[in-house]
Write an enzyme that holds these catalytic residues in place. Sequence first.
Site, PDB file in Angstrom:
ATOM      1  N   HIS A 178       0.847  -1.192   0.000  1.00 43.23           N
ATOM      2  CA  HIS A 178       0.000   0.000   0.000  1.00 43.23           C
ATOM      3  C   HIS A 178       0.876   1.233   0.000  1.00 43.23           C
ATOM      4  O   HIS A 178       2.084   1.154   0.172  1.00 43.23           O
ATOM      5  CB  HIS A 178      -0.946   0.006   1.197  1.00 43.23           C
ATOM      6  CG  HIS A 178      -0.238  -0.014   2.515  1.00 43.23           C
ATOM      7  ND1 HIS A 178      -0.084   1.083   3.300  1.00 43.23           N
ATOM      8  CD2 HIS A 178       0.394  -1.024   3.177  1.00 43.23           C
ATOM      9  CE1 HIS A 178       0.585   0.764   4.394  1.00 43.23           C
ATOM     10  NE2 HIS A 178       0.896  -0.514   4.329  1.00 43.23           N
ATOM     11  N   ALA A 179       0.239   2.352  -0.207  1.00 42.38           N
ATOM     12  CA  ALA A 179       0.910   3.642  -0.113  1.00 42.38           C
ATOM     13  C   ALA A 179      -0.052   4.589   0.603  1.00 42.38           C
ATOM     14  O   ALA A 179      -1.194   4.219   0.889  1.00 42.38           O
ATOM     15  CB  ALA A 179       1.270   4.174  -1.504  1.00 42.38           C
TER      16      ALA A 179
END
Length: 136
Positions: free
Chosen positions: A46-47
């Site tokens: 994820h970011a």
Amino acid sequence: EGAIRCAGEILKRKGCVTSGYVEQMVEVVRENGPYIIVDEGVALAHARPSDGVKKIGMSLAVLKRPAYFEGIDKPVVLMFGLSAVDSDSHIELLSELSLLLKEEDLKEQINGCITEAQVIKYINFVLTKKQSGGGN
């Protein structure tokens, strides 16, 4: 990087993120190392919530070839991808994933599924069971 991109591309195909977000997912691991490994054989790519996120989503790539991360002995076989529009949805998705990861035979059950629909049905069953108080 390939495993992260795989989970990211699923999110992209589902209309959750842009290509830029997928690259952000890869870049975060380049910068911070394999912190995305959340359990033996399981990682969560994820970011940060950004303009690259179109809607909330979670993906799962069941890797035919395990992914190895520098400094980690056990390979990753399940790569989850996460797209959150804000910090609240980010926390909500992480909470759901933590419920799923508490399932003792998660990897075996998912690997036993043949179709995407079977995986989704299994995950929904586990989350419903856990959220209603049935199960550990």
